[in-house]
Design an enzyme around this catalytic site. Structure first.
Site, PDB file in Angstrom:
ATOM      1  N   VAL A  51     -18.203   3.716  -5.028  1.00 40.85           N
ATOM      2  CA  VAL A  51     -19.106   3.165  -4.015  1.00 40.85           C
ATOM      3  C   VAL A  51     -20.543   3.081  -4.532  1.00 40.85           C
ATOM      4  CG1 VAL A  51     -17.726   3.856  -2.014  1.00 40.85           C
ATOM      5  CG2 VAL A  51     -19.402   5.441  -2.954  1.00 40.85           C
ATOM      6  N   PHE A  52     -21.288   2.098  -4.019  1.00 40.02           N
ATOM      7  CA  PHE A  52     -22.704   1.969  -4.407  1.00 40.02           C
ATOM      8  C   PHE A  52     -23.579   2.912  -3.591  1.00 40.02           C
ATOM      9  CE2 PHE A  52     -21.798  -1.480  -1.358  1.00 40.02           C
ATOM     10  CZ  PHE A  52     -22.698  -1.186  -0.345  1.00 40.02           C
TER      11      PHE A  52
ATOM     12  N   TYR B 248       0.837  -1.199   0.000  1.00 38.17           N
ATOM     13  CA  TYR B 248       0.000   0.000   0.000  1.00 38.17           C
ATOM     14  C   TYR B 248       0.872   1.250   0.000  1.00 38.17           C
ATOM     15  CZ  TYR B 248      -3.882  -3.121   1.325  1.00 38.17           C
ATOM     16  OH  TYR B 248      -4.820  -4.118   1.362  1.00 38.17           O
TER      17      TYR B 248
ATOM     18  N   GLY C 136     -17.871  -2.603  -7.332  1.00 39.70           N
ATOM     19  CA  GLY C 136     -17.130  -3.709  -7.952  1.00 39.70           C
ATOM     20  C   GLY C 136     -15.681  -3.645  -7.514  1.00 39.70           C
TER      21      GLY C 136
ATOM     22  N   SER D 245     -13.048  -3.723   0.708  1.00 44.78           N
ATOM     23  CA  SER D 245     -13.893  -2.905  -0.183  1.00 44.78           C
ATOM     24  C   SER D 245     -15.377  -3.078   0.155  1.00 44.78           C
ATOM     25  CB  SER D 245     -13.642  -3.233  -1.663  1.00 44.78           C
ATOM     26  OG  SER D 245     -12.415  -2.706  -2.100  1.00 44.78           O
ATOM     27  N   PRO D 246     -15.764  -2.838   1.422  1.00 39.53           N
ATOM     28  CA  PRO D 246     -17.145  -3.104   1.825  1.00 39.53           C
ATOM     29  C   PRO D 246     -18.200  -2.176   1.207  1.00 39.53           C
ATOM     30  CG  PRO D 246     -15.943  -1.991   3.581  1.00 39.53           C
ATOM     31  CD  PRO D 246     -14.928  -2.352   2.538  1.00 39.53           C
TER      32      PRO D 246
HETATM   33  N1  LIG Z   1      -6.754  -8.053   0.781  1.00 35.58           N
HETATM   34  C1  LIG Z   1      -6.915  -7.415  -0.351  1.00 35.58           C
HETATM   35  O1  LIG Z   1      -6.675  -7.950  -1.448  1.00 35.58           O
HETATM   36  C2  LIG Z   1      -7.393  -5.995  -0.297  1.00 35.58           C
HETATM   37  C3  LIG Z   1      -7.709  -5.284  -1.472  1.00 35.58           C
HETATM   38  C4  LIG Z   1      -8.151  -3.978  -1.365  1.00 35.58           C
HETATM   39  C5  LIG Z   1      -8.301  -3.385  -0.111  1.00 35.58           C
HETATM   40  N2  LIG Z   1      -7.977  -4.079   1.010  1.00 35.58           N
HETATM   41  C6  LIG Z   1      -8.136  -3.486   2.365  1.00 35.58           C
HETATM   42  O2  LIG Z   1      -9.476  -3.094   2.506  1.00 35.58           O
HETATM   43  C7  LIG Z   1      -9.564  -1.726   2.868  1.00 35.58           C
HETATM   44  C8  LIG Z   1     -10.811  -1.174   2.295  1.00 35.58           C
HETATM   45  O3  LIG Z   1     -10.794  -1.172   0.868  1.00 35.58           O
HETATM   46  P1  LIG Z   1     -11.425   0.042   0.049  1.00 35.58           P
HETATM   47  O4  LIG Z   1     -10.763   1.302   0.410  1.00 35.58           O
HETATM   48  O5  LIG Z   1     -11.464  -0.354  -1.382  1.00 35.58           O
HETATM   49  O6  LIG Z   1     -12.908   0.015   0.660  1.00 35.58           O
HETATM   50  P2  LIG Z   1     -14.164   0.968   0.761  1.00 35.58           P
HETATM   51  O7  LIG Z   1     -14.291   1.398   2.177  1.00 35.58           O
HETATM   52  O8  LIG Z   1     -15.293   0.218   0.154  1.00 35.58           O
HETATM   53  O9  LIG Z   1     -13.866   2.222  -0.167  1.00 35.58           O
HETATM   54  C9  LIG Z   1     -13.301   3.409   0.336  1.00 35.58           C
HETATM   55  C10 LIG Z   1     -13.099   4.387  -0.803  1.00 35.58           C
HETATM   56  O10 LIG Z   1     -14.387   4.834  -1.269  1.00 35.58           O
HETATM   57  C11 LIG Z   1     -14.444   6.259  -1.145  1.00 35.58           C
HETATM   58  N3  LIG Z   1     -15.804   6.747  -0.875  1.00 35.58           N
HETATM   59  C12 LIG Z   1     -16.470   7.645  -1.628  1.00 35.58           C
HETATM   60  N4  LIG Z   1     -17.696   7.857  -1.145  1.00 35.58           N
HETATM   61  C13 LIG Z   1     -17.815   7.084  -0.077  1.00 35.58           C
HETATM   62  C14 LIG Z   1     -18.880   6.848   0.822  1.00 35.58           C
HETATM   63  N5  LIG Z   1     -20.051   7.461   0.724  1.00 35.58           N
HETATM   64  N6  LIG Z   1     -18.683   5.961   1.788  1.00 35.58           N
HETATM   65  C15 LIG Z   1     -17.501   5.304   1.910  1.00 35.58           C
HETATM   66  N7  LIG Z   1     -16.450   5.493   1.088  1.00 35.58           N
HETATM   67  C16 LIG Z   1     -16.615   6.380   0.092  1.00 35.58           C
HETATM   68  C17 LIG Z   1     -13.487   6.584  -0.037  1.00 35.58           C
HETATM   69  O11 LIG Z   1     -13.121   7.940  -0.180  1.00 35.58           O
HETATM   70  P3  LIG Z   1     -12.833   8.815   1.136  1.00 35.58           P
HETATM   71  O12 LIG Z   1     -11.514   8.341   1.643  1.00 35.58           O
HETATM   72  O13 LIG Z   1     -12.788  10.196   0.621  1.00 35.58           O
HETATM   73  O14 LIG Z   1     -13.959   8.558   2.089  1.00 35.58           O
HETATM   74  C18 LIG Z   1     -12.349   5.619  -0.356  1.00 35.58           C
HETATM   75  O15 LIG Z   1     -11.594   6.102  -1.463  1.00 35.58           O
HETATM   76  C19 LIG Z   1      -8.247  -1.115   2.387  1.00 35.58           C
HETATM   77  O16 LIG Z   1      -7.865   0.030   3.116  1.00 35.58           O
HETATM   78  C20 LIG Z   1      -7.283  -2.253   2.621  1.00 35.58           C
HETATM   79  O17 LIG Z   1      -6.871  -2.221   3.977  1.00 35.58           O
HETATM   80  C21 LIG Z   1      -7.540  -5.378   0.931  1.00 35.58           C
END
Ligand SMILES: NC(=O)c1ccc[n+]([C@@H]2O[C@H](COP(=O)([O-])OP(=O)(O)OC[C@H]3O[C@@H](n4cnc5c(N)ncnc54)[C@H](OP(=O)(O)O)[C@@H]3O)[C@@H](O)[C@H]2O)c1
Length: 310
Positions: free
Chosen positions: A230-231, A52, A225, A220-221
């Protein structure tokens, strides 16, 4: 915040955790506010990976530089990180040297002398289970890593590791959100030839994890996709957002808490890995830790996300 003892460890962990994949460009103050907000909400568990950031170990170092944790502050949190992806390529590498070097790099970047949980990030097609076992044994004996897990692994891949690895596999971190839920949806539509949903994409990972006390962590909760946005609030999911908004009002929580609760409500006792860097969203999502969605509500969200209940 709902907490539980993570099976295979002595750790008490929250069911909502903070991922730090997106903090590279954040200032010290922004990182501190984000982490403090999480801590105030009961989130004491932080998810990292060597890859990361804009350079290897970049986000781990950004976190440590901003936080400057004392040893007692360090002991109050759970630090999880991952190894196994090589950025240049990219390719996957579960060799002894790569795993050990990656952990040493994470320890240095995080400014700590132990990692609570190390995950193997994505399955390496060339994995040698005996080599992984030797790396885990040495890291464990040196006190550098306390527990081990995997990410994006199938049951067969976990079984293959277990043939050689003596430590329990305590977690499997997988992509899971309301709109990206093949892990859950396949089982609901098992044995339906006409439905794409009934095609198994992970060979029963969720049931395997439940049967073997491997805690599922949902990455990516809120993404629709694979990093597609985000949805929540998206015009592409009007029906889903209508149900989310109605339940949010009913439970007096923000919409993001309902999307969180859809995962935490599952009896597998999963952890939701938040990726937002916005403190208000962290606090709002944390409210979904223990929202008691009924079975009917849980399934209504699932159907509104586009999944079949045949
Ligand atoms: N094991 C693996 O292969 C893997 C892969 C990917 C990720 N991960 C882990 O999972 C964590 C979460 O993944 P993710 O960041 O893709 O997940 P996420 O929480 O689904 O997505 C967050 C992203 O969406 C944006 N966003 C825009 N509007 C939003 C809203 N209304 N509510 C929430 N978020 C919004 C956030 O921006 P803002 O920051 O501006 O809110 C941020 O860029 C990562 O930090 C990492 O630790 C693991």
């Amino acid at each position: 915040m709902k907490t539980f003892t993570l099976p295979g460890t002595q750790l008490t962990v929250p069911n909502v955790v903070l991922g730090l994949m997106r903090i590279q460009e954040k200032t010290d103050e922004e990182v501190r506010t984000l982490v403090k907000t999480a801590r105030d909400a009961g989130i004491s568990f932080f998810d990292h990976a060597d890859v990361y950031g804009s350079e290897t170990h970049g986000c781990e170092k950004r976190f440590a530089d901003a936080m400057q944790l004392t040893s007692s502050e360090r002991e109050q949190i759970v630090l999880q990180t991952k190894a196994g992806i090589v950025r240049e390529g990219p390719y996957f590498d579960f060799s002894y040297d790569h795993i050990v070097e990656s952990v040493d790099g994470s320890l240095a970047a995080l400014g700590t002398d132990y990692i609570d949980i190390l995950l193997l990030h994505r399955p390496d097609a060339l994995v040698e289970p005996d080599e992984v076992a030797r790396a885990f044994d040495d890291l464990s004996a040196a006190g550098k890593v306390r527990s081990f897990g995997v990410s994006n692994h199938t049951p067969g891949q976990m079984e293959l590791l277990r043939k050689s690895v003596s430590q329990p596999i305590v977690a499997n971190q997988v992509q899971l959100s309301l709109t990206h839920a093949p892990l859950v949806a396949q089982g609901v539509a098992a044995n339906m030839q006409a439905l794409d949903q009934s095609v198994s994409r992970d060979s029963g990972t969720l049931d395997y994890c439940r049967l073997n006390d491997v805690t599922v962590q949902a990455w990516s909760p809120f993404q629709a996709g694979f990093f597609t946005g985000v949805f929540l609030g998206s015009p592409e999911y009007p029906e889903l957002n209508a149900v989310i908004d109605r339940l949010a009002k009913q439970y007096d929580v923000p919409a993001i808490a309902v999307a969180t609760a859809w995962i935490t409500r599952h009896p597998a006792q999963m952890q939701v890995v938040l990726g937002t860097t916005n403190p208000e969203r962290v606090a709002a999502a944390a409210l979904g830790s223990d929202v008691p969605l009924t079975r009917a509500e849980w399934y209504e969200l699932f159907r509104a996300a586009g999944y079949a209940v045949p």
